[in-house]
Scaffold this motif. Structure first.
Motif, PDB file in Angstrom:
ATOM      1  N   GLN A   1      58.843  65.384  17.897  1.00  0.00           N
ATOM      2  CA  GLN A   1      57.810  64.943  17.486  1.00  0.00           C
ATOM      3  C   GLN A   1      56.497  65.924  17.776  1.00  0.00           C
ATOM      4  O   GLN A   1      56.093  65.827  19.043  1.00  0.00           O
ATOM      5  CB  GLN A   1      57.403  63.526  17.804  1.00  0.00           C
ATOM      6  CG  GLN A   1      56.161  62.967  17.100  1.00  0.00           C
ATOM      7  CD  GLN A   1      56.067  61.605  17.082  1.00  0.00           C
ATOM      8  OE1 GLN A   1      56.493  60.835  18.204  1.00  0.00           O
ATOM      9  NE2 GLN A   1      55.295  60.885  16.336  1.00  0.00           N
TER      10      GLN A   1
ATOM     11  N   GLN B   1      52.652  64.346  13.539  1.00  0.00           N
ATOM     12  CA  GLN B   1      53.463  64.370  12.561  1.00  0.00           C
ATOM     13  C   GLN B   1      54.816  63.272  13.138  1.00  0.00           C
ATOM     14  O   GLN B   1      54.681  62.785  14.141  1.00  0.00           O
ATOM     15  CB  GLN B   1      54.509  65.755  12.712  1.00  0.00           C
ATOM     16  CG  GLN B   1      53.698  66.930  12.369  1.00  0.00           C
ATOM     17  CD  GLN B   1      54.257  68.214  12.105  1.00  0.00           C
ATOM     18  OE1 GLN B   1      55.553  68.316  12.258  1.00  0.00           O
ATOM     19  NE2 GLN B   1      53.545  69.337  12.190  1.00  0.00           N
ATOM     20  N   GLY B   2      55.430  62.999  11.838  1.00  0.00           N
ATOM     21  CA  GLY B   2      56.654  61.902  12.399  1.00  0.00           C
ATOM     22  C   GLY B   2      57.725  62.869  13.043  1.00  0.00           C
ATOM     23  O   GLY B   2      57.868  63.919  13.203  1.00  0.00           O
ATOM     24  N   PRO B   3      58.598  61.814  13.727  1.00  0.00           N
ATOM     25  CA  PRO B   3      59.728  62.478  14.392  1.00  0.00           C
ATOM     26  C   PRO B   3      60.499  63.408  13.407  1.00  0.00           C
ATOM     27  O   PRO B   3      60.746  62.946  12.236  1.00  0.00           O
ATOM     28  CB  PRO B   3      60.507  61.088  14.909  1.00  0.00           C
ATOM     29  CG  PRO B   3      59.500  60.293  14.867  1.00  0.00           C
ATOM     30  CD  PRO B   3      58.686  60.427  13.850  1.00  0.00           C
TER      31      PRO B   3
ATOM     32  N   TYR C   1      65.166  63.421  18.309  1.00  0.00           N
ATOM     33  CA  TYR C   1      64.122  63.940  17.408  1.00  0.00           C
ATOM     34  C   TYR C   1      63.294  64.783  18.294  1.00  0.00           C
ATOM     35  O   TYR C   1      62.955  64.741  19.343  1.00  0.00           O
ATOM     36  CB  TYR C   1      63.584  62.660  16.923  1.00  0.00           C
ATOM     37  CG  TYR C   1      64.156  61.676  16.124  1.00  0.00           C
ATOM     38  CD1 TYR C   1      65.148  60.810  16.469  1.00  0.00           C
ATOM     39  CD2 TYR C   1      64.426  61.889  14.689  1.00  0.00           C
ATOM     40  CE1 TYR C   1      65.987  59.938  15.963  1.00  0.00           C
ATOM     41  CE2 TYR C   1      64.970  61.025  14.008  1.00  0.00           C
ATOM     42  CZ  TYR C   1      65.935  60.208  14.432  1.00  0.00           C
ATOM     43  OH  TYR C   1      66.401  59.170  13.707  1.00  0.00           O
TER      44      TYR C   1
END
Lengths: 115, 113
Positions: free
Chosen positions: A37, A41-43, A35
Motif C-alpha cells: 500500500q 492508494q488502496g492495497p 499486499y
C-alpha cells in the motif's frame, strides 16, 4: 495473539540492501495474502498462498520480490536489492478458507523506507 | 480484468446525518464484494460483504451496503453518522472464479460534530 501480526512494524534500509518482512497469520487460516500500500492508494495485491504453495504470484512487481510459507503458517516476504520505489506499507492478510467468500483479516503492516 | 472505482476521494457529513460512500466495480463473472475500514495507524478491518442472496447486506457498526448488479455498484451506507466513523474506507472485489482481490483507491470519510 488472536490477530495477524507482522514484524517489524517499521524498517528503514539503504538502497541495494536485502530485507525480510514477516507475517504470522491467524492460527488455522489456510489462505495468506501479501499486499503493498502506497500513500493515498488502496492495497495492491502481490502474492497469495494456499497452504504452503504460492497459488498466485502475479502481483509481484519483478524478480527482486519473493515470498515463502514453508510450513503453511508463517510467511516471509523477501526483497533483494531494494530500491527507493519499494518504499511502502506491506500488508499481510489471512483468511479461513480459500474459496474467496471469506473476508480477510489484515495485520497492522510493515512500513518499509528505502533511503 | 477486475477493477474498482471509488469516485470520491473525500466525503464530509455532519454527525447524525446519513452517509454514503460510493463504489463501482468491473469483473467478469459474479462478483464477491467487500468493504473494509482503515483507522489511522491500524490495519484494515472488515465491515461487510456481498456473496450472493439478498442485495442489501448489513455489517459491523451499523453499516450496510446495497449490491446493484445493473449499475455494478456496491455503495456503503449508514443511516446516522458518528464522529468515530471518520476513517478511510476501501471497497474490494473478487471474481467468483478468481484468486485476486482488487481494492479501490479509498475514500476518506470525515464526520463533523
Amino acid at each position: 495473539g488472536a490477530g495477524v501480526s507482522q514484524t517489524p512494524s517499521n524498517k528503514v534500509t539503504e538502497k541495494g540492501k536485502y530485507v525480510e518482512l514477516r507475517c504470522d497469520p491467524i492460527s488455522g487460516h489456510t489462505a495468506l495474502y501479501w499486499y503493498r500500500q502506497s500513500l493515498g492508494q488502496g492495497p495492491e495485491f502481490l502474492i497469495y498462498f494456499q497452504g504452503t504453495g504460492a497459488a498466485d504470484d502475479s502481483g509481484l512487481p519483478n524478480d527482486r520480490f519473493f515470498a515463502v510459507r514453508p510450513e503453511g503458517s508463517v510467511s516471509t516476504l523477501k526483497i533483494q536489492r531494494t530500491e527507493r520505489g519499494d518504499s511502502a506499507v506491506y500488508l499481510c492478510a489471512s483468511s479461513l478458507l480459500t474459496s474467496g467468500r471469506n473476508e480477510q483479516f489484515f495485520g497492522p503492516g510493515t512500513r518499509l523506507t528505502v533511503l | 480484468a477486475q477493477s474498482v472505482a471509488q469516485p470520491e476521494d473525500q466525503v464530509n457529513v455532519a454527525e447524525g446525518n446519513p452517509l454514503t460512500v460510493k463504489c463501482t466495480y468491473s469483473v467478469s463473472g459474479n462478483p464477491y464484494l467487500f468493504w473494509y475500514v482503515q483507522y489511522p495507524n491500524r490495519g484494515l478491518q472488515f465491515l461487510l460483504k456481498y456473496i450472493t442472496g439478498d442485495n442489501l447486506v448489513k455489517g459491523s457498526y451499523g453499516f450496510e451496503a446495497e449490491f446493484n448488479k445493473s449499475q455494478t455498484s456496491f455503495h456503503l451506507k449508514k443511516p446516522s453518522a458518528l464522529v468515530s466513523d471518520s476513517a478511510l474506507y476501501f471497497c474490494a472485489v473478487r471474481a467468483n472464479y478468481g484468486q485476486n482481490f482488487v481494492f479501490g483507491p479509498g475514500t476518506r470519510l470525515s464526520v463533523l460534530p
